[in-house]
Design a protein around this motif. Structure first.
Motif, PDB file in Angstrom:
ATOM      1  N   THR A  88      56.294  51.308  18.755  1.00  0.00           N
ATOM      2  CA  THR A  88      56.763  50.099  19.416  1.00  0.00           C
ATOM      3  C   THR A  88      55.621  49.105  19.604  1.00  0.00           C
ATOM      4  OG1 THR A  88      58.366  51.424  20.636  1.00  0.00           O
ATOM      5  CG2 THR A  88      57.912  49.233  21.498  1.00  0.00           C
ATOM      6  N   GLU A  89      55.904  47.856  19.316  1.00  0.00           N
ATOM      7  CA  GLU A  89      54.926  46.780  19.531  1.00  0.00           C
ATOM      8  C   GLU A  89      55.530  45.755  20.471  1.00  0.00           C
ATOM      9  OE1 GLU A  89      53.625  44.798  15.998  1.00  0.00           O
ATOM     10  OE2 GLU A  89      52.610  46.557  15.208  1.00  0.00           O
ATOM     11  N   GLN A  90      54.698  45.222  21.344  1.00  0.00           N
ATOM     12  CA  GLN A  90      55.128  44.134  22.213  1.00  0.00           C
ATOM     13  C   GLN A  90      54.020  43.096  22.231  1.00  0.00           C
ATOM     14  OE1 GLN A  90      56.637  45.622  25.930  1.00  0.00           O
ATOM     15  NE2 GLN A  90      57.785  43.759  26.334  1.00  0.00           N
ATOM     16  N   LYS A  91      54.396  41.842  22.026  1.00  0.00           N
ATOM     17  CA  LYS A  91      53.413  40.772  21.956  1.00  0.00           C
ATOM     18  C   LYS A  91      53.353  40.007  23.267  1.00  0.00           C
ATOM     19  CE  LYS A  91      54.103  40.062  16.987  1.00  0.00           C
ATOM     20  NZ  LYS A  91      52.931  40.727  16.508  1.00  0.00           N
ATOM     21  N   ALA A  92      52.130  39.611  23.627  1.00  0.00           N
ATOM     22  CA  ALA A  92      51.926  38.818  24.829  1.00  0.00           C
ATOM     23  C   ALA A  92      50.799  37.825  24.565  1.00  0.00           C
ATOM     24  CB  ALA A  92      51.571  39.710  26.013  1.00  0.00           C
ATOM     25  N   LYS A  93      50.801  36.769  25.340  1.00  0.00           N
ATOM     26  CA  LYS A  93      49.754  35.761  25.232  1.00  0.00           C
ATOM     27  C   LYS A  93      48.955  35.770  26.530  1.00  0.00           C
ATOM     28  CE  LYS A  93      48.988  30.975  24.040  1.00  0.00           C
ATOM     29  NZ  LYS A  93      49.600  29.745  23.511  1.00  0.00           N
ATOM     30  N   MET A  94      47.632  35.738  26.405  1.00  0.00           N
ATOM     31  CA  MET A  94      46.796  35.621  27.596  1.00  0.00           C
ATOM     32  C   MET A  94      46.868  34.152  28.024  1.00  0.00           C
ATOM     33  SD  MET A  94      42.726  36.350  28.226  1.00  0.00           S
ATOM     34  CE  MET A  94      42.778  38.074  27.775  1.00  0.00           C
ATOM     35  N   ILE A  95      47.477  33.909  29.176  1.00  0.00           N
ATOM     36  CA  ILE A  95      47.705  32.530  29.611  1.00  0.00           C
ATOM     37  C   ILE A  95      46.748  32.098  30.720  1.00  0.00           C
ATOM     38  CG2 ILE A  95      50.108  32.476  28.859  1.00  0.00           C
ATOM     39  CD1 ILE A  95      50.900  32.936  31.829  1.00  0.00           C
ATOM     40  N   GLY A  96      45.905  33.017  31.167  1.00  0.00           N
ATOM     41  CA  GLY A  96      44.929  32.660  32.184  1.00  0.00           C
ATOM     42  C   GLY A  96      43.874  33.741  32.303  1.00  0.00           C
ATOM     43  N   LYS A  97      42.652  33.303  32.564  1.00  0.00           N
ATOM     44  CA  LYS A  97      41.570  34.277  32.704  1.00  0.00           C
ATOM     45  C   LYS A  97      40.405  33.613  33.426  1.00  0.00           C
ATOM     46  CE  LYS A  97      38.345  36.839  29.745  1.00  0.00           C
ATOM     47  NZ  LYS A  97      38.053  37.172  28.352  1.00  0.00           N
ATOM     48  N   ARG A  98      39.880  34.303  34.415  1.00  0.00           N
ATOM     49  CA  ARG A  98      38.640  33.902  35.067  1.00  0.00           C
ATOM     50  C   ARG A  98      37.817  35.172  35.192  1.00  0.00           C
ATOM     51  NH1 ARG A  98      39.603  30.277  39.735  1.00  0.00           N
ATOM     52  NH2 ARG A  98      39.738  28.753  38.074  1.00  0.00           N
ATOM     53  N   PRO A  99      36.664  35.224  34.505  1.00  0.00           N
ATOM     54  CA  PRO A  99      35.867  36.455  34.479  1.00  0.00           C
ATOM     55  C   PRO A  99      35.656  37.069  35.863  1.00  0.00           C
ATOM     56  CG  PRO A  99      34.960  34.867  32.958  1.00  0.00           C
ATOM     57  CD  PRO A  99      36.061  34.160  33.718  1.00  0.00           C
ATOM     58  N   GLU A 100      35.911  38.365  35.914  1.00  0.00           N
ATOM     59  CA  GLU A 100      35.746  39.191  37.106  1.00  0.00           C
ATOM     60  C   GLU A 100      36.652  38.770  38.256  1.00  0.00           C
ATOM     61  OE1 GLU A 100      31.656  40.019  38.141  1.00  0.00           O
ATOM     62  OE2 GLU A 100      31.083  39.984  36.030  1.00  0.00           O
ATOM     63  N   GLN A 101      37.661  37.927  37.978  1.00  0.00           N
ATOM     64  CA  GLN A 101      38.612  37.536  39.020  1.00  0.00           C
ATOM     65  C   GLN A 101      40.051  37.882  38.654  1.00  0.00           C
ATOM     66  OE1 GLN A 101      38.142  33.625  40.652  1.00  0.00           O
ATOM     67  NE2 GLN A 101      35.936  33.802  40.734  1.00  0.00           N
ATOM     68  N   TYR A 102      40.518  37.412  37.488  1.00  0.00           N
ATOM     69  CA  TYR A 102      41.886  37.739  37.096  1.00  0.00           C
ATOM     70  C   TYR A 102      42.087  37.531  35.602  1.00  0.00           C
ATOM     71  CZ  TYR A 102      43.334  32.890  36.429  1.00  0.00           C
ATOM     72  OH  TYR A 102      43.458  31.613  35.952  1.00  0.00           O
ATOM     73  N   VAL A 103      43.135  38.165  35.101  1.00  0.00           N
ATOM     74  CA  VAL A 103      43.611  37.924  33.741  1.00  0.00           C
ATOM     75  C   VAL A 103      45.135  37.968  33.814  1.00  0.00           C
ATOM     76  CG1 VAL A 103      43.412  40.350  33.050  1.00  0.00           C
ATOM     77  CG2 VAL A 103      43.431  38.577  31.308  1.00  0.00           C
ATOM     78  N   ARG A 104      45.778  36.999  33.144  1.00  0.00           N
ATOM     79  CA  ARG A 104      47.238  36.859  33.205  1.00  0.00           C
ATOM     80  C   ARG A 104      47.811  36.792  31.795  1.00  0.00           C
ATOM     81  NH1 ARG A 104      49.746  32.074  36.787  1.00  0.00           N
ATOM     82  NH2 ARG A 104      48.902  33.434  38.416  1.00  0.00           N
ATOM     83  N   PHE A 105      48.889  37.549  31.586  1.00  0.00           N
ATOM     84  CA  PHE A 105      49.570  37.593  30.296  1.00  0.00           C
ATOM     85  C   PHE A 105      51.034  37.192  30.465  1.00  0.00           C
ATOM     86  CE2 PHE A 105      46.199  40.785  29.967  1.00  0.00           C
ATOM     87  CZ  PHE A 105      45.681  40.559  28.696  1.00  0.00           C
ATOM     88  N   ARG A 106      51.626  36.645  29.398  1.00  0.00           N
ATOM     89  CA  ARG A 106      53.074  36.397  29.364  1.00  0.00           C
ATOM     90  C   ARG A 106      53.626  37.047  28.108  1.00  0.00           C
ATOM     91  NH1 ARG A 106      53.889  30.856  30.530  1.00  0.00           N
ATOM     92  NH2 ARG A 106      54.052  31.549  32.669  1.00  0.00           N
ATOM     93  N   TRP A 107      54.664  37.871  28.291  1.00  0.00           N
ATOM     94  CA  TRP A 107      55.307  38.516  27.153  1.00  0.00           C
ATOM     95  C   TRP A 107      55.935  37.466  26.256  1.00  0.00           C
ATOM     96  CZ3 TRP A 107      53.581  43.072  26.389  1.00  0.00           C
ATOM     97  CH2 TRP A 107      53.340  43.955  27.442  1.00  0.00           C
ATOM     98  N   GLU A 108      55.914  37.727  24.959  1.00  0.00           N
ATOM     99  CA  GLU A 108      56.430  36.777  23.969  1.00  0.00           C
ATOM    100  C   GLU A 108      57.900  36.410  24.237  1.00  0.00           C
ATOM    101  OE1 GLU A 108      55.723  36.585  19.309  1.00  0.00           O
ATOM    102  OE2 GLU A 108      57.176  38.147  19.812  1.00  0.00           O
TER     103      GLU A 108
END
Length: 132
Positions: A54-74
């Motif tokens: 199974t594959e699921q695609k997501a896009k990294m829509i936000g990132k601040r080093p050592e604070q947060y990372v945010r993804f949105r599923w395709e």
């Protein structure tokens, strides 16, 4: 009939490791493949998460080093939904204790199952970090 809306939920996990190390496991393909899924491919901000066949695609829509990372599923992106999942690092200013917050969305009838899945996944991460 209106489409069911997902509800936002947040889970907090105390972590005993350095912020830079933890962030590597949350934001890089190699780090994520260690605990989140079997493998990860990425091109820029586009990530493909692989679990067995199974594959699921997501896009990294936000990132601040050592604070947060945010993804949105395709599928959410294509449907115009604003849902996402996020890993946020929060350090207590007084004790310097580090917490990992998982922020996600789920349908009401899938909420408990989603929380259990995150608890299992983050349990794997904490075990990997020697933090449980």
């Amino acid at each position: 009939m209106a489409e069911a809306q997902k509800v936002k939920f947040e889970l907090e996990y105390p972590v005993k490791c350095s912020k830079p190390l933890l962030f590597q496991y949350l934001s890089t393909p190699n780090g994520l493949a260690e605990w989140f899924c079997d493998d990860v491919n990425n091109k820029g901000d586009n990530f493909t998460f692989i679990w067995g066949d199974t594959e699921q695609k997501a896009k990294m829509i936000g990132k601040r080093p050592e604070q947060y990372v945010r993804f949105r599923w395709e599928e959410d992106e294509q449907a115009g939904n604003k849902y996402f999942f996020e890993f946020r690092l929060v350090e207590d200013e007084i004790t310097n204790d580090l917490s990992l917050w998982v922020i996600d969305f789920a349908y009401e009838d899938e909420l408990e199952e989603s929380k259990k899945l995150w608890n299992s996944q983050i349990g794997d991460l904490l075990h990997l970090l020697g933090s449980n």
